[in-house]
Design an enzyme around this catalytic site. Structure first.
Site, short mmCIF file in Angstrom:
data_model
loop_
_atom_site.label_atom_id
_atom_site.label_comp_id
_atom_site.label_asym_id
_atom_site.label_seq_id
_atom_site.Cartn_x
_atom_site.Cartn_y
_atom_site.Cartn_z
N HIS A 61 0.81 -1.21 0.00
CA HIS A 61 0.00 0.00 0.00
C HIS A 61 0.84 1.27 0.00
O HIS A 61 0.38 2.33 -0.44
CB HIS A 61 -0.93 0.02 1.22
CG HIS A 61 -1.88 1.18 1.24
ND1 HIS A 61 -1.60 2.37 1.88
CD2 HIS A 61 -3.08 1.34 0.65
CE1 HIS A 61 -2.59 3.21 1.71
NE2 HIS A 61 -3.51 2.62 0.96
N CYS A 62 2.07 1.18 0.46
CA CYS A 62 2.87 2.40 0.66
C CYS A 62 3.56 2.90 -0.60
O CYS A 62 3.20 3.93 -1.16
CB CYS A 62 3.90 2.15 1.75
SG CYS A 62 3.19 1.79 3.36
N ILE A 63 4.57 2.16 -1.06
CA ILE A 63 5.45 2.68 -2.11
C ILE A 63 4.72 2.95 -3.43
O ILE A 63 4.97 3.97 -4.08
CB ILE A 63 6.65 1.75 -2.31
CG1 ILE A 63 7.51 1.75 -1.04
CG2 ILE A 63 7.50 2.17 -3.51
CD1 ILE A 63 8.63 0.75 -1.06
#
Length: 220
Positions: A44-46
């Site tokens: 979900h982050c990068i």
């Protein structure tokens, strides 16, 4: 991550092995942080959060060229893996269409069950669009939904099945995978994670390794 992915592509063009380059760089006694290439970025982050920052920056007329370029580079990797698969099959006088292809691992990184933004999902769809007969094995991801919302089920076991596939693509190197068995029983391998480190065989096609051209292995 975008930089090392681009270096992997450059290494192939220069007929170098990016994994050997990384190992050599790691001998530096200071100032080295290891990053490794792969089939793309996930989680979900990068893949998502930097784009929120880029969007916010545009609101004050600031354009984050590095963020945009990194995202563009990373998003190209699944398409590059598709090209590698096609090239490997071609050297064995086959095409993606109608070939039996096994994807090993669907999670975006090893030893977890998270498939959010996993590049394996993109590679699955790309292969299906090219007419490949695609299956996958990942006990941590027993099912997933494809782009049309249909549930795709993975193989329950690999026992006596690896040999049936024209090509095995290693997308996630879970610790519980028996890579020695995969190496021994596979007809042809595309390794996007260097899971076959130390192996060198005509049937092994490694992402980021342009030091060895694959020859036709039909009949081996």
């Amino acid at each position: 991550m975008a930089f090392i992915n681009e270096m992997a592509l450059l290494s192939e063009s220069l007929e170098l092995n990016i994994w050997e380059v990384i190992d050599a760089s790691a001998t530096k006694p200071f100032g080295f942080m290891k990053f490794t290439p792969g089939p793309g970025i996930g989680g979900h982050c990068i893949p998502l959060d930097p784009m929120y920052l880029s969007w916010k920056a545009k609101g004050v007329n600031f354009y984050s060229h590095f963020i945009e370029l990194a995202q563009e580079t990373n998003k190209k990797m699944p398409q590059h893996v598709l090209q590698k698969i096609s090239e490997a099959l071609n050297f064995n006088s086959k095409a993606i269409r109608n070939s039996k292809i096994l994807l090993l691992g669907m999670a975006y990184k090893p030893n977890i069950d998270d498939i959010r933004e996993s590049p394996a999902l993109d590679i699955y769809e790309l292969l299906k669009n090219e007419g490949g007969n695609v299956a996958y094995f990942d006990p941590m991801v027993p099912t997933f939904k494809n782009k049309t919302g249909e549930v795709v089920e993975g193989l329950k076991t690999l026992e006596d099945k690896i040999e049936q596939f024209d090509l095995v693509v290693i997308l996630t190197s879970h610790q519980f995978f028996n890579m020695e068995e995969v190496f021994t029983k596979s007809q042809l391998i595309v390794d996007t994670r260097n899971a076959m480190a130390g192996k060198n065989n005509q049937k092994l096609f490694r992402l980021g390794d342009g030091s060895k051209k694959i020859v036709n292995i039909e009949g081996l």
